[in-house]
Motif scaffolding. Structure first.
Motif, PDB file in Angstrom:
ATOM      1  N   UNK A   2      72.876 -29.567  -0.353  1.00  0.00           N
ATOM      2  CA  UNK A   2      74.020 -30.304   0.174  1.00  0.00           C
ATOM      3  C   UNK A   2      73.698 -30.940   1.510  1.00  0.00           C
ATOM      4  N   UNK A   3      74.370 -32.067   1.760  1.00  0.00           N
ATOM      5  CA  UNK A   3      74.180 -32.758   3.021  1.00  0.00           C
ATOM      6  C   UNK A   3      75.112 -32.234   4.088  1.00  0.00           C
ATOM      7  N   UNK A   4      74.947 -32.805   5.283  1.00  0.00           N
ATOM      8  CA  UNK A   4      75.772 -32.369   6.404  1.00  0.00           C
ATOM      9  C   UNK A   4      76.535 -33.535   7.019  1.00  0.00           C
ATOM     10  N   UNK A   5      76.558 -34.678   6.322  1.00  0.00           N
ATOM     11  CA  UNK A   5      77.230 -35.842   6.876  1.00  0.00           C
ATOM     12  C   UNK A   5      78.727 -35.800   6.628  1.00  0.00           C
ATOM     13  N   UNK A   6      79.320 -36.994   6.565  1.00  0.00           N
ATOM     14  CA  UNK A   6      80.754 -37.110   6.328  1.00  0.00           C
ATOM     15  C   UNK A   6      81.109 -36.464   4.997  1.00  0.00           C
ATOM     16  N   UNK A   7      82.125 -35.613   4.959  1.00  0.00           N
ATOM     17  CA  UNK A   7      82.486 -34.955   3.697  1.00  0.00           C
ATOM     18  C   UNK A   7      82.815 -35.974   2.601  1.00  0.00           C
ATOM     19  N   UNK A   8      82.423 -35.663   1.383  1.00  0.00           N
ATOM     20  CA  UNK A   8      82.791 -36.486   0.237  1.00  0.00           C
ATOM     21  C   UNK A   8      84.307 -36.533   0.117  1.00  0.00           C
ATOM     22  N   UNK A   9      84.936 -35.381   0.302  1.00  0.00           N
ATOM     23  CA  UNK A   9      86.393 -35.304   0.316  1.00  0.00           C
ATOM     24  C   UNK A   9      86.803 -34.302   1.388  1.00  0.00           C
ATOM     25  N   UNK A  10      87.872 -34.628   2.092  1.00  0.00           N
ATOM     26  CA  UNK A  10      88.386 -33.714   3.117  1.00  0.00           C
ATOM     27  C   UNK A  10      89.911 -33.739   3.084  1.00  0.00           C
ATOM     28  N   UNK A  11      90.493 -32.566   2.870  1.00  0.00           N
ATOM     29  CA  UNK A  11      91.944 -32.398   2.939  1.00  0.00           C
ATOM     30  C   UNK A  11      92.254 -31.621   4.205  1.00  0.00           C
ATOM     31  N   UNK A  12      93.225 -32.095   4.971  1.00  0.00           N
ATOM     32  CA  UNK A  12      93.560 -31.459   6.245  1.00  0.00           C
ATOM     33  C   UNK A  12      95.056 -31.203   6.308  1.00  0.00           C
ATOM     34  N   UNK A  13      95.414 -29.920   6.409  1.00  0.00           N
ATOM     35  CA  UNK A  13      96.811 -29.539   6.613  1.00  0.00           C
ATOM     36  C   UNK A  13      97.761 -30.030   5.540  1.00  0.00           C
ATOM     37  N   UNK A  14      97.317 -30.073   4.282  1.00  0.00           N
ATOM     38  CA  UNK A  14      98.165 -30.593   3.207  1.00  0.00           C
ATOM     39  C   UNK A  14      99.316 -29.623   2.923  1.00  0.00           C
ATOM     40  N   UNK A  15     100.521 -30.166   2.846  1.00  0.00           N
ATOM     41  CA  UNK A  15     101.727 -29.384   2.565  1.00  0.00           C
ATOM     42  C   UNK A  15     102.420 -29.988   1.350  1.00  0.00           C
ATOM     43  N   UNK A  16     102.872 -29.124   0.431  1.00  0.00           N
ATOM     44  CA  UNK A  16     103.644 -29.583  -0.713  1.00  0.00           C
ATOM     45  C   UNK A  16     104.716 -28.562  -1.053  1.00  0.00           C
ATOM     46  N   UNK A  17     105.951 -29.051  -1.109  1.00  0.00           N
ATOM     47  CA  UNK A  17     107.085 -28.185  -1.454  1.00  0.00           C
ATOM     48  C   UNK A  17     107.754 -28.713  -2.714  1.00  0.00           C
ATOM     49  N   UNK A  18     108.253 -27.771  -3.520  1.00  0.00           N
ATOM     50  CA  UNK A  18     109.101 -28.096  -4.656  1.00  0.00           C
ATOM     51  C   UNK A  18     110.417 -27.366  -4.443  1.00  0.00           C
ATOM     52  N   UNK A  19     111.390 -28.076  -3.842  1.00  0.00           N
ATOM     53  CA  UNK A  19     112.634 -27.404  -3.476  1.00  0.00           C
ATOM     54  C   UNK A  19     112.331 -26.318  -2.457  1.00  0.00           C
ATOM     55  N   UNK A  20     112.819 -25.095  -2.688  1.00  0.00           N
ATOM     56  CA  UNK A  20     112.563 -24.014  -1.736  1.00  0.00           C
ATOM     57  C   UNK A  20     111.163 -23.401  -1.863  1.00  0.00           C
ATOM     58  N   UNK A  21     110.442 -23.778  -2.916  1.00  0.00           N
ATOM     59  CA  UNK A  21     109.123 -23.201  -3.159  1.00  0.00           C
ATOM     60  C   UNK A  21     108.050 -23.972  -2.400  1.00  0.00           C
ATOM     61  N   UNK A  22     107.254 -23.252  -1.626  1.00  0.00           N
ATOM     62  CA  UNK A  22     106.139 -23.864  -0.898  1.00  0.00           C
ATOM     63  C   UNK A  22     104.878 -23.680  -1.733  1.00  0.00           C
TER      64      UNK A  22
END
Length: 504
Positions: A2-22
């Motif tokens: 694996x490389x050490x450059x820019x990530x192929x994909x990066x998710x940061x602080x993703x939040x998803x709610x479905x009604x009251x369910x987190x």
């Protein structure tokens, strides 16, 4: 590597709610170029929601996703997403009524004269595409004739042809036997050398250590840790997943020995499945769990399905002395055989029906006069099994499709137990569930058989087979070895693979 450059994909602080369910409270992940990165966590930890976000099928409520340092496309731009990322699921999504070539070029068929689809050109380009990614599949073959392994490789090739160089493998080995798993891993390694990056999701932790370089753990909808697999031993990995230091499944470690004169609850005499199994002679005694191991081609699943009345068979089958008519599910149920199918999503339950309806499906005729089902009686039975199997649900009326995989599997187990059977036939009882669900399900097998039942447990998972009092190995449809409790892993695997001698 694996490389050490820019990530192929990066998710940061993703939040998803479905009604009251987190569903996701902190979905953070970074996958480096050219690596095979594992994502693990218990069912309900947020993995599936993150996959939905990373593939553009779920729009997050907060947080950011970037590919190669650039913001992700709008969720409605499907073509842009397909050029960036592909996901191969446990249940491949090829269209079975179409050929391999037609699947590869679905909605983008090559055109010839007058704008008509050119089937000859499509087959030629499909063959070139498959050859370029070393996928040995005939492009003219109907997709329904492909093995699960071949379908997955076809999906990967199709995704790469669209330009994606980041592939998510979501439980890809759940339906594969060991040799197919190794072939898949070989293809993944080869594709990685060609510049493809993978996110690998699995409940089978040994695969993480075999295939992956780094691992990210989610727990309770949050990112917990990311580290190299070399630095995160199994005890620490499991502790990160469950929130406390716990070993892997050891249910039934103190099972008492089954007396030699215990009553037989399942007797197989000369049993065969035409063209696949037989003849097989086997006895399961009351209070005993007998494991059945072997490759996918060995016939173990077909044997289980024949015992449940789902396949034609030859020979004699008796449950607690009662001879069972072949080819009849009702005859098997009435004789006292409880059955847990190997694929819960297809055969284990009806996702739109409630926990109560699914758990009591096999005994609905007992829940009221005539053909009527009394809801109060059905719900009472459901509450009993919810408590007995520790099903995490809002109540008997919750649809099973809303449950996590582990809890849905417990409902399928409840259905197998509903008729108070003499013997259980269990196929892959812990497939695709997390470590706590494994403990709970195998603990239920242990508890149910200590009382008065017997069980025939068919599995590819060595952890499942540890609960068994003995394990028989099926090769080429015949029993070739029997291993008593405490078997040696190397000896058992050698017999499953058809090599070596019994080391026990």
């Amino acid at each position: 590597m694996s490389g050490t450059g820019t990530p192929v994909v990066e998710a940061t602080g993703v939040v998803k709610r479905y009604g009251p369910t987190v569903a996701l409270a902190d979905g953070s992940l970074a996958v480096r170029p050219g690596e095979v990165h594992a994502l693990v966590g218990r069912n309900g930890a947020g993995k599936s929601t993150l996959v939905g976000v990373l593939t553009g099928l779920v729009e997050p409520d907060a947080g950011e996703v970037a590919f190669g340092g650039e913001p992700a496309p709008p969720t409605g731009d499907r073509a842009a997403w397909r050029a960036l990322v592909a996901c191969v699921y446990q249940h491949p999504s090829v269209v079975k009524d179409l050929s391999v070539a037609e699947n590869l070029f679905l909605n983008r068929q090559p055109r010839g004269r007058f704008g008509l689809v050119s089937h000859a050109r499509m087959r030629r380009e499909a063959a070139e595409l498959l050859e370029s990614w070393s996928v040995p599949v005939d492009p003219g073959l109907p997709a329904r004739e492909l093995t699960v392994e071949q379908r997955q490789l076809v999906e990967i090739a199709g995704a790469l042809s669209l330009g994606a160089r980041f592939v998510i493998l979501d439980e890809p080995t759940a339906q594969l036997e060991s040799r197919a798993v190794q072939r898949l891993f070989g293809r993944v390694r080869a594709l990685r050398e060609q510049g493809v990056t993978f996110l690998f999701i699995s409940h089978h932790l040994p695969e993480v250590y075999e295939l992956c370089e780094r691992v990210t753990v989610f727990r309770d909808a949050r990112h917990v840790v990311t580290d190299t697999v070399a630095a995160l031993d199994r005890e620490r990995l499991v502790a990160a997943m469950v929130g406390e230091a716990r070993g892997l499944v050891r249910a039934g470690a103190d099972r008492p020995p089954v007396p030699d004169d215990a009553e037989p609850v399942l007797e197989l005499t000369g049993v065969g499945v035409p063209g696949v199994v037989g003849p097989v002679d086997l006895v399961v005694r009351r209070g005993e769990v007998v494991g059945v191991a072997g490759s996918a081609a060995g016939g173990k699943r077909q044997l289980a399905e024949a015992l449940a009345g789902l396949r034609p068979r030859t020979g004699r089958v008796a449950v607690a002395g009662r001879v069972v008519r072949p080819g009849s599910v009702r005859a098997a149920l009435d004789a006292g055989l409880g059955y847990l199918p190997g694929d819960r999503d297809v055969d284990g339950f009806v996702s739109g029906l409630s926990v109560a309806e699914n758990a009591t499906m096999t005994i609905a005729h007992r829940l009221g006069p005539g053909q009527l089902v009394l809801p109060a009686r059905r719900d009472a039975e459901a509450r009993r099994v919810i408590a007995e199997l520790d099903v995490r649900t809002t109540g008997p009326h919750q649809p099973v499709g809303e449950l996590s995989g582990g809890n849905a599997q417990k409902v399928a187990m409840a259905r197998a137990l509903a008729g108070d059977p003499e013997v259980l036939v269990l196929v892959q009882p812990t497939a695709g569930v997390d470590v706590r669900a494994k403990e709970s399900l195998l603990g239920a097998v242990d508890a149910q058989t200590r009382r008065r039942r017997g069980a025939l447990l068919v599995s590819d998972e060595l952890e499942d087979l540890r609960v068994c009092d003995r394990v028989v190995v099926l090769v080429g449809g015949r029993v070739v070895a029997e291993h008593p409790r405490g078997w040696d892993e190397g000896g058992l695997v050698a017999r499953i693979e058809g090599i070596g001698e019994d080391h026990d």
